[in-house]
Write an enzyme that holds these catalytic residues in place. Structure first.
Site, short mmCIF file in Angstrom:
data_model
loop_
_atom_site.label_atom_id
_atom_site.label_comp_id
_atom_site.label_asym_id
_atom_site.label_seq_id
_atom_site.Cartn_x
_atom_site.Cartn_y
_atom_site.Cartn_z
CE1 TYR A 56 25.20 3.59 72.72
CE2 TYR A 56 26.19 1.32 72.30
CZ TYR A 56 25.28 2.39 72.76
OH TYR A 56 23.94 1.60 73.15
N GLY A 209 22.50 -1.36 86.70
CA GLY A 209 22.31 0.09 87.12
C GLY A 209 23.34 1.19 86.83
N GLY A 211 26.48 0.51 86.75
CA GLY A 211 27.51 0.14 87.35
C GLY A 211 27.27 0.29 88.90
N GLY A 216 31.64 -0.95 93.90
CA GLY A 216 32.46 -0.01 93.45
C GLY A 216 31.88 1.43 93.15
#
Length: 329
Positions: A56, A209, A211, A216
């Site tokens: 990350y 999922g 987001g 949104g």
């Protein structure tokens, strides 16, 4: 916040965890100050399980450093998980397909992660992806050495199949498997009987999922150029409209309970078994509050049936392109 136990080695975590990937990659430019605020708000609300990885930060440690900075005042109250297994010496465009779980690399990553997080031990150390070039027995044996040395407490696997899990477990007990799981992505359910049989917990990443299961979602092309959703199949024409309609129906059901669609999706996942925990990620302290309150939502059998009617087999569109799709063995 309720607690759950993952695996038979005593790994206790909060029912809702927190995934930090999106703070530094994949969802557009990050903001360190905002990320720290989100992590600390999660802790205020009872979240004690925080997930990061060498990957990350593209090998720079940026994500682990951010998490370590955020939790430094309450490190002994939280469970920190990180991961190894990618070749971080390659250019960024090649990282993600090149794996490296050689014992010497595992040891190097562990020492780096300890330094970046600013801790004396890693609570959960996952193999991020199964490396076909390194026997899983060697991987498990190396993590066992780290556990015996006090550098690691629990061993985890990510995106691994039953055969790999069994072979690893024969060398070192596996406490938890982490894989994508949500109302949009349900393939991992075929592995759950193995986890139940062996007493291994499950951590669901991308439980919303990526987001999409929020209020949104926008079509591909309307995100920052560095945002992965621009190329995710679920956001492409054809799939996008079908997924929007499913989320709309789920939101309508959630409204009858006084909940948001995100809370419904997380509560659904919690209802799949007491040894399963989602780790939603967000940069927003307000979204953190919304996500954590999902643990207070209890779904009835009728609710679960209604959800299953809307999305009986998952969402529309593959979760990864061919080059990145994990193979479970």
């Amino acid at each position: 916040m309720q607690r759950r136990t993952l695996g038979s080695q005593g790994l206790e975590v909060s029912a809702i965890g927190y995934g930090t990937m999106g703070l530094t990659m994949s969802y557009g430019p990050g903001d360190t100050k905002q990320g720290i605020a989100a992590i600390q708000r999660a802790h205020d609300l009872g979240v004690i399980f925080f997930d990061t990885a060498e990957f990350y930060g593209w090998g720079t440690g940026s994500n682990e450093k951010l998490l370590g900075q955020a939790v430094k005042d309450f490190r002994d109250e939280v469970v920190l998980a990180t991961k190894f297994g990618f070749d971080m010496s390659l250019p960024p465009e090649q990282i993600g397909v090149a794996l490296d779980s050689r014992p010497e690399n595992i040891r190097k990553v562990a020492d780096n992660s300890l330094r970046y997080l600013g801790v004396d031990h890693i609570d959960v150390f996952y193999q991020h992806r199964v490396d076909p070039d390194v026997p899983i027995e060697d991987v498990a044996g190396t993590v066992k050495e780290l556990i015996d040395a006090g550098k690691v407490k629990y061993f985890g696997l990510s995106e691994a199949g039953p055969e790999t899990i069994r072979k690893a477990r024969a060398v070192q007990p596996v406490s938890v498997l982490q894989t994508e799981y949500s109302l949009f992505e349900r393939d991992i359910e075929q592995v759950f009987p193995t986890l139940d049989e062996l007493g291994i917990g499950f951590v669901a990443y991308a439980p919303l999922g990526r987001g999409f299961i929020t209020d949104g979602a926008k079509p591909a092309g309307q995100y920052d150029a560095t945002d992965m959703r621009n190329v995710d199949a679920r956001w492409q024409p054809g799939n996008f409209e079908k997924n929007v309609e499913a989320v709309k129906q789920l939101a309508g059901l959630a409204a009858t309970m006084g909940a948001t669609v995100s809370q419904l999706a997380l509560a659904w996942l919690l209802a799949q078994g007491e040894h399963k925990v989602p780790i939603p990620g967000t940069r927003s302290p307000k979204r953190v509050e919304e996500n954590t309150h999902a643990a207070d939502l209890t779904l009835t059998d009728a609710d679960l049936s209604a959800i299953n009617e809307i999305l009986p087999h998952g969402g529309f569109g593959a979760r990864y392109g061919e080059d990145y799709a994990p193979t479970w063995i």
